[in-house]
Design a protein around this motif. Structure first.
Motif, PDB file in Angstrom:
ATOM      1  N   ARG A 597      46.569  42.086  42.162  1.00 25.91           N
ATOM      2  CA  ARG A 597      45.315  42.711  42.578  1.00 25.91           C
ATOM      3  C   ARG A 597      44.334  42.807  41.419  1.00 25.91           C
ATOM      4  NH1 ARG A 597      45.670  47.975  46.238  1.00 25.91           N
ATOM      5  NH2 ARG A 597      46.447  46.344  47.612  1.00 25.91           N
ATOM      6  N   ARG A 598      44.827  43.152  40.255  1.00 26.23           N
ATOM      7  CA  ARG A 598      43.955  43.213  39.094  1.00 26.23           C
ATOM      8  C   ARG A 598      43.446  41.819  38.734  1.00 26.23           C
ATOM      9  NH1 ARG A 598      44.218  42.493  33.627  1.00 26.23           N
ATOM     10  NH2 ARG A 598      42.945  43.884  32.368  1.00 26.23           N
ATOM     11  N   ARG A 599      44.320  40.804  38.844  1.00 19.33           N
ATOM     12  CA  ARG A 599      43.906  39.437  38.528  1.00 19.33           C
ATOM     13  C   ARG A 599      42.821  38.955  39.480  1.00 19.33           C
ATOM     14  NH1 ARG A 599      43.712  37.091  34.115  1.00 19.33           N
ATOM     15  NH2 ARG A 599      41.583  36.869  34.852  1.00 19.33           N
ATOM     16  N   ILE A 600      42.929  39.325  40.749  1.00 21.65           N
ATOM     17  CA  ILE A 600      41.924  38.930  41.733  1.00 21.65           C
ATOM     18  C   ILE A 600      40.590  39.607  41.432  1.00 21.65           C
ATOM     19  CG2 ILE A 600      41.295  39.117  44.169  1.00 21.65           C
ATOM     20  CD1 ILE A 600      44.265  38.754  44.826  1.00 21.65           C
ATOM     21  N   GLN A 601      40.628  40.888  41.078  1.00 22.12           N
ATOM     22  CA  GLN A 601      39.386  41.587  40.751  1.00 22.12           C
ATOM     23  C   GLN A 601      38.701  40.983  39.529  1.00 22.12           C
ATOM     24  OE1 GLN A 601      39.473  46.059  41.287  1.00 22.12           O
ATOM     25  NE2 GLN A 601      41.672  45.657  41.349  1.00 22.12           N
ATOM     26  N   VAL A 602      39.474  40.667  38.507  1.00 18.69           N
ATOM     27  CA  VAL A 602      38.887  40.066  37.305  1.00 18.69           C
ATOM     28  C   VAL A 602      38.291  38.702  37.622  1.00 18.69           C
ATOM     29  CG1 VAL A 602      39.442  39.151  35.019  1.00 18.69           C
ATOM     30  CG2 VAL A 602      40.378  41.348  35.737  1.00 18.69           C
ATOM     31  N   ASP A 603      38.967  37.920  38.446  1.00 13.93           N
ATOM     32  CA  ASP A 603      38.443  36.594  38.786  1.00 13.93           C
ATOM     33  C   ASP A 603      37.176  36.686  39.621  1.00 13.93           C
ATOM     34  OD1 ASP A 603      40.541  35.490  37.423  1.00 13.93           O
ATOM     35  OD2 ASP A 603      41.766  35.132  39.199  1.00 13.93           O
ATOM     36  N   LEU A 604      37.070  37.692  40.480  1.00 19.67           N
ATOM     37  CA  LEU A 604      35.858  37.837  41.286  1.00 19.67           C
ATOM     38  C   LEU A 604      34.683  38.323  40.451  1.00 19.67           C
ATOM     39  CD1 LEU A 604      37.272  39.397  44.585  1.00 19.67           C
ATOM     40  CD2 LEU A 604      36.378  37.089  44.262  1.00 19.67           C
ATOM     41  N   LEU A 605      34.950  39.185  39.486  1.00 17.89           N
ATOM     42  CA  LEU A 605      33.864  39.704  38.655  1.00 17.89           C
ATOM     43  C   LEU A 605      33.471  38.737  37.548  1.00 17.89           C
ATOM     44  CD1 LEU A 605      34.999  43.435  38.323  1.00 17.89           C
ATOM     45  CD2 LEU A 605      33.208  42.516  39.798  1.00 17.89           C
ATOM     46  N   GLU A 606      34.407  37.954  37.062  1.00 21.56           N
ATOM     47  CA  GLU A 606      34.135  37.013  35.972  1.00 21.56           C
ATOM     48  C   GLU A 606      34.390  35.588  36.444  1.00 21.56           C
ATOM     49  OE1 GLU A 606      36.558  38.197  32.742  1.00 21.56           O
ATOM     50  OE2 GLU A 606      35.656  40.188  32.536  1.00 21.56           O
ATOM     51  N   MET A 627      25.967  31.836  43.377  1.00 18.70           N
ATOM     52  CA  MET A 627      27.300  32.378  43.169  1.00 18.70           C
ATOM     53  C   MET A 627      28.158  32.219  44.422  1.00 18.70           C
ATOM     54  SD  MET A 627      26.523  35.928  41.149  1.00 18.70           S
ATOM     55  CE  MET A 627      25.771  35.952  39.534  1.00 18.70           C
ATOM     56  N   HIS A 628      29.450  32.412  44.234  1.00 18.70           N
ATOM     57  CA  HIS A 628      30.378  32.365  45.361  1.00 18.70           C
ATOM     58  C   HIS A 628      30.150  33.581  46.248  1.00 18.70           C
ATOM     59  CE1 HIS A 628      34.230  32.187  47.548  1.00 18.70           C
ATOM     60  NE2 HIS A 628      34.185  30.896  47.256  1.00 18.70           N
ATOM     61  N   ASP A 629      30.217  33.371  47.566  1.00 22.11           N
ATOM     62  CA  ASP A 629      29.908  34.455  48.510  1.00 22.11           C
ATOM     63  C   ASP A 629      30.837  35.645  48.322  1.00 22.11           C
ATOM     64  OD1 ASP A 629      27.958  32.840  49.505  1.00 22.11           O
ATOM     65  OD2 ASP A 629      29.122  32.146  51.240  1.00 22.11           O
ATOM     66  N   THR A 630      32.121  35.395  48.110  1.00 22.98           N
ATOM     67  CA  THR A 630      33.069  36.499  47.947  1.00 22.98           C
ATOM     68  C   THR A 630      32.774  37.283  46.672  1.00 22.98           C
ATOM     69  OG1 THR A 630      34.701  35.077  49.025  1.00 22.98           O
ATOM     70  CG2 THR A 630      35.505  37.088  48.026  1.00 22.98           C
ATOM     71  N   SER A 631      32.360  36.601  45.617  1.00 26.09           N
ATOM     72  CA  SER A 631      32.004  37.301  44.377  1.00 26.09           C
ATOM     73  C   SER A 631      30.763  38.153  44.567  1.00 26.09           C
ATOM     74  CB  SER A 631      31.789  36.280  43.256  1.00 26.09           C
ATOM     75  OG  SER A 631      32.953  35.536  43.014  1.00 26.09           O
ATOM     76  N   ILE A 632      29.778  37.626  45.300  1.00 25.68           N
ATOM     77  CA  ILE A 632      28.571  38.420  45.578  1.00 25.68           C
ATOM     78  C   ILE A 632      28.935  39.661  46.374  1.00 25.68           C
ATOM     79  CG2 ILE A 632      26.347  38.392  46.756  1.00 25.68           C
ATOM     80  CD1 ILE A 632      26.168  35.415  46.168  1.00 25.68           C
ATOM     81  N   MET A 633      29.765  39.499  47.383  1.00 25.67           N
ATOM     82  CA  MET A 633      30.142  40.636  48.225  1.00 25.67           C
ATOM     83  C   MET A 633      30.919  41.681  47.433  1.00 25.67           C
ATOM     84  SD  MET A 633      29.122  40.156  51.418  1.00 25.67           S
ATOM     85  CE  MET A 633      30.278  41.027  52.425  1.00 25.67           C
ATOM     86  N   TYR A 634      31.827  41.224  46.562  1.00 23.47           N
ATOM     87  CA  TYR A 634      32.620  42.192  45.805  1.00 23.47           C
ATOM     88  C   TYR A 634      31.769  42.920  44.769  1.00 23.47           C
ATOM     89  CZ  TYR A 634      36.487  44.234  43.225  1.00 23.47           C
ATOM     90  OH  TYR A 634      37.333  45.119  42.625  1.00 23.47           O
ATOM     91  N   PHE A 722      40.046  50.368  43.262  1.00 22.24           N
ATOM     92  CA  PHE A 722      38.978  50.895  42.418  1.00 22.24           C
ATOM     93  C   PHE A 722      39.349  50.632  40.966  1.00 22.24           C
ATOM     94  CE2 PHE A 722      38.729  53.279  46.312  1.00 22.24           C
ATOM     95  CZ  PHE A 722      37.371  53.360  46.569  1.00 22.24           C
ATOM     96  N   GLY A 723      38.413  50.065  40.217  1.00 16.02           N
ATOM     97  CA  GLY A 723      38.658  49.826  38.799  1.00 16.02           C
ATOM     98  C   GLY A 723      39.655  48.707  38.588  1.00 16.02           C
TER      99      GLY A 723
END
Length: 724
Positions: A597-606, A627-634, A722-723
C-alpha cells in the motif's frame, strides 16, 4: 552481394567463405553509413572537427558503461556459483539427517516384502483376475509405515519424501509418490489409480483398472516391492483414502504394495481420518524424522557457521530471518527462501562481491586480480576506501597484495569465531541451546563487547546476579554448563573441542594443555578405587577428588571464557566485511513481506520518476492534463478528509483534464449543422471524461486506497489510507 574491392585474395576454405558471406551485409551497411556521413562532412566542411572533439567523452562514457555491465555479469555468475554451492550443501545436509531413518525404512520394506512373498506367489492368470485369491483376513493386511514429520506445513516434507523415494528406488523398489490432490472427492479412487498407472506405466489410461497394474507387475519384474508414498494423509479426503486402502488390500497378494504415509501431527491421525474397516487392513510401523529445529540447526551449521561459500549475513538480518522462521510455523523452506533473496540482493548491490569466487576457495593465500572484476582500479579502490569498516584501517599501498592480505586476515578471524561458536554449541546442545539463537548472539557487534562479557562472567559467579541479568543469554548459559559437568563428561567435551579446533593453533594448544590434567585425574581416581583404605580416610579422599574435579572444571570454564573473550570477534567488527556480508534487513523485509500500500501511494504521488516524462518533471507539484488519470485523482483526494464528495471530485478532475481547452473561447458558428456537430463533440468529451473518472475511481478501489459509496451516503467515497 558483391565482395569488397579491398579483398584481393579469395577465401581459402568453404567455412571462411561462408563466414564472410554472412558478415557482408553488416559490413556494407556500416560502409554505407560512413559514406553518408562523409558526404555530410564534405558539404559542411567543419563537421569532422566537431565530431572528433565530442567523440572522446562519449567513448569514455561508453567504456565505463561497458565495464559496469561486465561487472554486473560477473556478479550474476558469481551469485549462481555461490548459491548453487549453498543449495547443494543444504540438500546434502538434509539427506544426511534423514539417512538413518531412510535406512530403517528400507530394511522394513524388504522385510515386509519377504513376509508377503511367504504367503505365496500366484501365477499370471490368477494374478490378473479381478476376484481375490485368498479370503483370509491376515493375507489382506497392508504393511504401512507411518512417518512422523512434526511439521505444521507440508512444504518441508515434499523434499523429504522425494529423497525417500529416490533412496528406495536406488535399492530396487518400484516407487509412486501420491499427494493430497490425488485423493479428492471429485476424482475418487479413479484419480489415484490414474496417477499410479501414469507413474508406473508412463502412460495414462482411461478407464483406470487395477488389473492393468497387476499385469504390468507380472510382466515387468515380480521380484521387487511396490512402494506407494503418500506425503500427508491429513490433507487427503478420508473416504477416498479409505476406498484406496480397501482396494489395495484385496490385491496385496497379486501386487505386493507397501504404503508409506506421512503424518504431521501425531501418530493417532489415521484413527481420526479412516473408518474402522480401513484401519483393520493396516499393519502399521512407526518412524520419526528429526524436528524442524534440529534440521534448522544443521542447515545453519553447514551454511552460515562453517565455510560453505564465503557469503555471510549480519546480525539484524539473522534476527529478522529467525523471527521470520518462527512466524512461518517453523518452515525451513521459508528460511531458505529468505537466505536466497538476501544473497541475491547482496550480489546486486555490492560491486566487489565477485571476490567471493576466490574467497570461497579452500586456499589460504588469496591471489586477487583487480582487472578481472570488470571495473577500473580507480573505481574499485575508491569503493574500498569508502567502506565504513575500512575507515579504521589504513593500507600502506592500495595494491592487490595488500587487499588479499586483509581478506586472509578476515578469513583467519572467521575461522577462530567459527571454532568458538561450535564449541559453545556442543556444550549447550544437551540443554536444548539452539544454534540459530547462539548464532544471532555471536554475530551481534553492538551488545557483544569486553565490558558486557566481563559483567556477564561476574554474574555467572554470583547466583543472585546471574538470575537477574543473564537470563536467556545463550552464550553464558553454555559457559555455566561447563562448570556443572562431571569429570567423565568434561573429558568427552574436551576431546570434541580438540577436534573442532584443529587448524587453529591458538585455541587447540590451550585445549591440549588440559587433556594431560584430565588423564592424570582419571589415573588418580582409578588408583584410589583399587586401593583398600580405612573408613576414616574415605571421606577425606572423597573431598580431595571433588576438589580436584572442581579445579579442573574451573580451568575448563576459564578456557571457554578466554575463547569467547579473545577469539570470538563478530564479523561486522572486521574490516572489509561489507564485501562478503549482507546487513540490510529493511531491504530483505520489503522483499519478503513487502509494503504494497505504501509502495502504491509513493508511485501515484511520484509517478514522474517512473514515467520519465518531460512535461511532468518540470512542474511536479502542479496538476497537468498529461498526467495519469489515477495519479490526478489520488492527488486531488489528498485535499479531502475522510470523506470525498464525488461531485466536487469530478468537477476538479474535469477542470484539470480540460485545462488546455479552457483558454480558447469557442466561436459561434452561424450554421446550425456546425452547431449540432460541436454539441455532439462536447457530449462525447463529457462521456469520455466520466468514463476516465470511473476507471480511475475503480483502480483506487482495487488498490485498497478508496472505499466505494454506500447506500447510506451514495454521494461520498471514503479514503482508506492516510499518509505514507
Amino acid at each position: 552481394m558483391a565482395p569488397s574491392l579491398n579483398d584481393d585474395s579469395p577465401p581459402s576454405t568453404i567455412d571462411e567463405a561462408f563466414t564472410e558471406n554472412n558478415l557482408q551485409p553488416f559490413v556494407v551497411l556500416q560502409k554505407g553509413s560512413s559514406r553518408k556521413s562523409d558526404r555530410k562532412s564534405s558539404g559542411t566542411g567543419r563537421t569532422r572537427r566537431t565530431d572528433l572533439s565530442s567523440a572522446s567523452p562519449k567513448n569514455s562514457a561508453n567504456i565505463e558503461d561497458e565495464k559496469e555491465d561486465e561487472n554486473m555479469n560477473l556478479r550474476m555468475e558469481a551469485f549462481e556459483f555461490v548459491w548453487s554451492k549453498i543449495e547443494s550443501t543444504i540438500k546434502d545436509v538434509l539427506r544426511d539427517i534423514n539417512m538413518n531413518v531412510f535406512s530403517e525404512i528400507q530394511t522394513w520394506v524388504h522385510q515386509s516384502f519377504d513376509t508377503i512373498r511367504s504367503l505365496g506367489t500366484p501365477e499370471f492368470p490368477e494374478a490378473t483376475q479381478s476376484f481375490p485369491i485368498i479370503t483370509d483376513a491376515n493375507s489382506k493386511r497392508l504393511f504401512t509405515g507411518l512417518v512422523l514429520t512434526k511439521n505444521m506445513e507440508f512444504v518441508d516434507d515434499l523434499l523429504t519424501f522425494e529423497e525417500l523415494g529416490k533412496h528406495l528406488k536406488y535399492q530396487g523398489c518400484h516407487i509412486a509418490n501420491l499427494s493430497s490432490p490425488d485423493f479428492t472427492a471429485k476424482n475418487g479412487v479413479g484419480g489415484c489409480l490414474r496417477s499410479l498407472l501414469r507413474q508406473f506405466l508412463m502412460s495414462s489410461l482411461d478407464p483406470a483398472d487395477i488389473s492393468i497394474l497387476a499385469s504390468w507387475y507380472r510382466e515387468e519384474n515380480c521380484n521387487n516391492p511396490v512402494v506407494v508414498i503418500i506425503d500427508d494423509i491429513e490433507r487427503c479426503c478420508g473416504s477416498v483414502l479409505s476406498d484406496f486402502i480397501l482396494m489395495l488390500s484385496e490385491w496385496v497378494i497379486k501386487i505386493p504394495v507397501i504404503l508409506i504415509m506421512g503424518v504431521a501431527t501425531t501418530l493417532d491421525a489415521p484413527r481420526n481420518i479412516l473408518p474402522s474397516n480401513a484401519l483393520r487392513c493396516l499393519c502399521p510401523f512407526e518412524f520419526t524424522l528429526g524436528t524442524p529445529a534440529e534440521r534448522m540447526d544443521a542447515v545453519v551449521e553447514a551454511v552460515l557457521v562453517k565455510p560453505c561459500s564465503g557469503f555471510i549475513i549480519g546480525h539484524k538480518v539473522a534476527v529478522f530471518m529467525r523471527n521470520y522462521f518462527v512466524s512461518q510455523d517453523g518452515t525451513l523452506t521459508s528460511f531458505i527462501r529468505a537466505l536466497k533473496i538476501a544473497c541475491t540482493q547482496h550480489f546486486y548491490t555490492e560491486p566487489l562481491s565477485v571476490i567471493l569466487l576466490e574467497f570461497a576457495s579452500e586456499e589460504d593465500n588469496l591471489v586477487l586480480e583487480i582487472e578481472r572484476y570488470g571495473l577500473s582500479p580507480e573505481v574499485i579502490w575508491k569503493h574500498v576506501f569508502e567502506l565504513p569498516s575500512c575507515q579504521r584501517v589504513r593500507l600502506n599501498k592500495p595494491t592487490s597484495e595488500s587487499l588479499a592480505h586483509a581478506f586472509s586476515e578476515l578469513k583467519r578471524l572467521q575461522n577462530q569465531w567459527r571454532a568458538v561458536v561450535l564449541c559453545l554449541y556442543v556444550t549447550g546442545k544437551g540443554e536444548k541451546v539452539r544454534l540459530l539463537d547462539l548464532f544471532c548472539e555471536a554475530i551481534d557487534p553492538e551488545s557483544y563487547n569486553q565490558g558486557e562479557f566481563d559483567t556477564n562472567m561476574k554474574a555467572e559467579k554470583d547466583p543472585v546476579l546471574s538470575s537477574s541479568r543473564i537470563k536467556g543469554h545463550f552464550i553464558c548459559k553454555a559457559v555455566r554448563l561447563v562448570r556443572d559437568l562431571s569429570t567423565a563428561q568434561l573429558g568427552n567435551l574436551l576431546k570434541i573441542w580438540e577436534n573442532l579446533t584443529v587448524g587453529i593453533p591458538e585455541i587447540n594448544g590451550k585445549v591440549k594443555e588440559l587433556l594431560p590434567l584430565l588423564n592424570a585425574e582419571d589415573g588418580k581416581s582409578s588408583k584410589k578405587d583399587l586401593t583398600v583404605t580405612p573408613r576414616r580416610h574415605t571421606s577425606r579422599i572423597q573431598l580431595n577428588i571433588e576438589k580436584d574435579s572442581k579445579s579442573l572444571s574451573d580451568k575448563a570454564t576459564n578456557l571457554i571464557e578466554c575463547m569467547v573473550r579473545d577469539y570470538m570477534h563478530p564479523t561486522e567488527c572486521i574490516p572489509f566485511h561489507e564485501i562478503f556480508c549482507f546487513k540490510d534487513a529493511d531491504k530483505l523485509r520489503l522483499a519478503l513481506i513487502g509494503d504494497p500500500r505504501r509502495r502504491i501511494q509513493v508511485d501515484l504521488l511520484e509517478f514522474q520518476k517512473l514515467l520519465c516524462c518531460r512535461c511532468c518533471t518540470s512542474s511536479s507539484n502542479a496538476l497537468l492534463p498529461s498526467m495519469h488519470d489515477t495519479s490526478i485523482m489520488y492527488k486531488l483526494a489528498q485535499e479531502h478528509g475522510d470523506l470525498i464528495n464525488l461531485h466536487d471530485w469530478y468537477q476538479s478532475f474535469k477542470s484539470i483534464v480540460l485545462c488546455p481547452n479552457s483558454k480558447r473561447k469557442p466561436r459561434q458558428s452561424p450554421l446550425p449543422k456546425k452547431r449540432k456537430g460541436i454539441k455532439e463533440a462536447e457530449s462525447q468529451s463529457e462521456a469520455s471524461i466520466q468514463a476516465r473518472f470511473c476507471r480511475a475511481v475503480t483502480e483506487l478501489q482495487i488498490t485498497g486506497l478508496l472505499r466505494m459509496p454506500s447506500k447510506r451516503r451514495p454521494d461520498f467515497a471514503q479514503r482508506v489510507a492516510f499518509g505514507l
